[in-house]
Every structure is written in structure tokens, then in C-alpha cells.
Enzyme design. Structure first.
Site, PDB file in Angstrom:
ATOM      1  N   ASP A  85       0.818  -1.209   0.000  1.00 41.53           N
ATOM      2  CA  ASP A  85       0.000   0.000   0.000  1.00 41.53           C
ATOM      3  C   ASP A  85       0.855   1.263   0.000  1.00 41.53           C
ATOM      4  O   ASP A  85       2.036   1.246   0.342  1.00 41.53           O
ATOM      5  CB  ASP A  85      -0.894   0.032   1.247  1.00 41.53           C
ATOM      6  CG  ASP A  85      -1.949  -1.051   1.223  1.00 41.53           C
ATOM      7  OD1 ASP A  85      -2.124  -1.682   0.173  1.00 41.53           O
ATOM      8  OD2 ASP A  85      -2.594  -1.266   2.264  1.00 41.53           O
ATOM      9  N   LYS A  86       0.207   2.368  -0.325  1.00 41.77           N
ATOM     10  CA  LYS A  86       0.875   3.677  -0.316  1.00 41.77           C
ATOM     11  C   LYS A  86       1.119   4.165   1.109  1.00 41.77           C
ATOM     12  O   LYS A  86       2.220   4.595   1.456  1.00 41.77           O
ATOM     13  CB  LYS A  86       0.008   4.695  -1.073  1.00 41.77           C
ATOM     14  CG  LYS A  86       0.632   6.081  -1.234  1.00 41.77           C
ATOM     15  CD  LYS A  86      -0.353   7.023  -1.906  1.00 41.77           C
ATOM     16  CE  LYS A  86       0.272   8.384  -2.180  1.00 41.77           C
ATOM     17  NZ  LYS A  86       1.047   8.404  -3.430  1.00 41.77           N
TER      18      LYS A  86
END
EC number: 5.4.99.27
Length: 372
Positions: A85-86
Site C-alpha cells: 500500500d501507499k
């Protein structure tokens, strides 16, 4: 089941029964840390470099783009074991051709650090990891809520957790699966990777709905009488007795697909009493369906009936997907926690096998959706 006409996001059932717990969670680089654990040791020789990186507030693809622009390596020539994920701080491994090694000595980026460099014979591929360890910090936790968190963690540690797909699969509005369904019905899309992602969201949505139905069954088996189970599920008295006899929360069903946990082949549950012992020992687990032509088929009985309730209206698309099986029930490993009453911080650490979502575990613990 008319998926495209639904206007609300499907919310899977929790396995634990406590009320929601108050705590503040922000998925930032200080409070959410992921550390990838490789599947194997790197050999120290070969034509590929393995980069151990730390990225902050970048997706894996964004990190690859930065490295590509700095090195001249084409994005397709990088390898990775999993997409991250970011949000948060992630420690993961990437591979690249060794002939581009010279650029590394001068590489610098505020959100991306190269921590270690190894050499290996082959490019990293999706799935080439054992799993991920997680650090999660919850804030604004009162002592009364800290006690509830401890009890929830002890319960999950003892019984395991429903291995749902996380919100990341379904998009901001939770409806990626609808676009996947449209593609299966013939809608054209040029972007092959996006097409595959949306179809996988459709498979994941159905998986979650079936797993939620199995969690419901497990609650009912614990709370209802044999007579009530017979009426609800149209099963025999013997099948109802088998359900009531099972002491563990998640109930196994004769005829369903099982798999050796955490890695291993699928097989049918033919001798329920024998498999229950192995399930309690965490040697095997139940496998949910990711619909497709090559997925291992369920046998018979209640397992097949429940599966048909979810999948019967989508069988016309089965040949358009490869399909597979995914563990429905997982376990926390290396679990520990600590509470700082003065700061009102509650920190949790655990390891999950690959494919499991820490956010799913956290939502089960807190009993609320994290990002609504």
C-alpha cells in the site's frame, strides 16, 4: 443475488462478538509499518540484484517508477514479491538486473531508501515471500478500551481470524467488483493489468460473501439448537449434531475443500472427525473459492449448498477466469502488544502469512470499518 443493483458496500460478519472499541488509527509511516519476510535466502551469486528498500507513503509501483527513472531499468525488468500500500512505512524486496548496479551508489530520494543489496540467480516473482510482519499504533486509547483490546487479541490468538480480502481490493467506493462483472459480460478494456485487477475484485467479493456466510454458520452452530439448525439449513439431524459437536469457532464441513496450512495442496474433507484434529493443530485450513475453470471443486452437502447460494448466478462466467482457492481461516503469529497509559497509545505487532490483510485483522479487533 443481483450484485450490480446493490447500492451499499457489503460488510462481512465479524467472528468476535464484542462491541466496537474506541481507538484512533492513522495509516501513516509512524503508526503503520510493514516488513516483508522473504520465502528463501538470497544466494549471493547470479545476474540479479535484490534491493531491500524502505518506502514511505509510496505504492510499490510508484517506488518502481522512481528507481526506473534513476537507473534506466525498464519497469517490467524489476521484480517484486508483493504489492504494498501507499500509506505507511514498508520494508520490502525488489529485484533488478545486476548490470545496472553502478547507479545505486548515487541514488537518493526522501521517501525511498535502499538499505541492503544482495545478489541472486533469479528475478523476484509475485508470491516469493513467506509473509509480512506488522507494527500498528493505536492512539487515544483509554484504559477501559485497552482492556477490551487485550481480550480481543487473546481471543483472536486462540481461535484465528476470518481471512477476508481487505478494502484495498475493492476501491474507494467498494464497487470495483461491479466493473469486473461488466468486463466478464463483454465490456472492452485495453489496460490488461487493470482488467485483471477488476476481475480479481469480482472474485474477491464473492469469496468474502461466502466466507461471511460461513462465519454466520459458525455463530449459529454455537448459539442455536440442533432443531433450529435443521430448519435454517435444511440439513439432517446427523449433520446438525456434527456442527454442534465442534468446539472451535470456525466449523468445518464434510465435502468442502481443505488445504495444508500455510502452504500446500487442496483436498476434499471426507473424514470430518480426522480433519478436525489437524485443523485444531493448525496443520490444515478451509479453502474458499476464487471462481474459475481451474479451481478445485467442492464435493457435496452443506458446503456445496452454501457455495451455490453465492456463486450460482455467476457460473456462466466461470470459463473466463482461471480460478483458485484461498484460505478462509488464518492465524496471528508472533503476536505481542503493549499499552502506554500516559500517552494513551496501544501498540500491536504480529506476523501474517502472505495474502492476508492486517487491516482486516484490525477491523475485526476494533469492530468497525477503518476508512469510512
Amino acid at each position: 443475488m443481483n450484485l450490480e443493483e446493490e447500492n451499499t458496500i457489503f460488510k462481512p460478519l465479524y467472528s468476535l462478538k464484542h462491541s466496537p472499541i474506541n481507538a484512533y488509527f492513522s495509516k501513516n509511516s509512524d503508526d503503520f509499518v510493514v516488513r516483508e519476510r522473504p520465502l528463501y535466502e538470497f544466494s549471493g551469486k547470479g545476474e540479479h540484484l535484490i534491493l531491500h528498500i524502505n518506502k514511505k507513503d509510496l505504492t510499490t509501483n510508484e517506488a518502481l517508477k522512481i528507481l526506473s527513472e534513476a537507473s534506466g531499468v525498464k519497469i517490467r525488468d524489476f521484480g517484486y514479491a508483493g504489492l504494498k500500500d501507499k500509506q505507511g512505512s514498508t520494508f520490502q524486496y525488489l529485484s533488478m538486473p545486476k548490470k545496472f548496479e553502478s547507479f545505486l551508489s548515487n541514488f537518493s530520494h526522501p521517501k525511498l531508501k535502499i538499505l541492503e543489496i544482495f545478489t541472486h540467480e533469479n528475478k523476484l516473482r509475485i508470491g516469493h515471500l513467506k509473509g509480512n510482519s506488522f507494527f500498528i499504533r493505536l492512539k487515544k486509547v483509554l484504559p477501559s478500551d485497552a482492556l477490551k483490546l487485550e481480550q480481543a487479541l487473546m481471543n483472536l490468538d486462540k481461535q484465528g481470524f476470518a481471512n477476508y480480502f481487505g478494502y484495498q481490493r475493492f476501491g474507494k467506493f467498494g464497487d470495483n467488483y461491479k466493473e469486473g462483472l461488466e468486463i466478464l459480460r463483454g465490456k472492452k478494456m485495453k489496460n490488461v493489468k487493470m482488467k485483471e485487477f477488476l476481475i480479481s475484485a469480482f472474485q474477491s467479493e464473492l469469496f468474502n460473501r461466502y466466507l461471511s456466510k460461513r462465519v454466520e454458520l459458525s455463530h449459529f452452530a454455537n448459539d442455536f439448537s440442533e432443531k433450529e439448525l435443521i430448519q435454517i439449513y435444511k440439513i439432517s439431524k446427523e449433520e446438525a449434531k456434527e456442527l454442534k459437536k465442534q468446539e472451535q469457532f470456525f466449523k468445518l464441513l464434510k465435502g468442502e475443500v481443505l488445504g495444508h496450512y500455510p502452504f500446500g495442496k487442496c483436498f476434499l474433507c471426507e473424514d470430518l472427525s480426522a480433519e478436525l484434529g489437524r485443523f485444531k493443530a493448525r496443520d490444515i485450513s478451509a479453502m474458499g473459492l476464487l471462481i474459475g475453470a481451474k479451481a478445485y471443486e467442492t464435493g457435496e452437502g452443506l458446503a456445496l449448498n452454501l457455495e451455490n447460494e453465492i456463486f450460482k448466478d455467476t457460473l456462466e462466467f466461470k470459463a473466463k477466469m482461471q480460478g483458485s482457492r484461498r484460505f478462509m481461516w488464518g492465524y496471528l503469529e508472533e503476536l505481542k502488544w503493549r499499552y502506554d497509559e500516559e500517552k494513551a497509545h496501544f501498540c500491536i505487532e504480529f506476523f501474517l502469512q502472505k495474502g492476508s490483510y492486517a487491516t482486516v485483522v484490525l477491523e475485526e479487533i476494533l469492530h468497525k470499518n477503518l476508512f469510512e
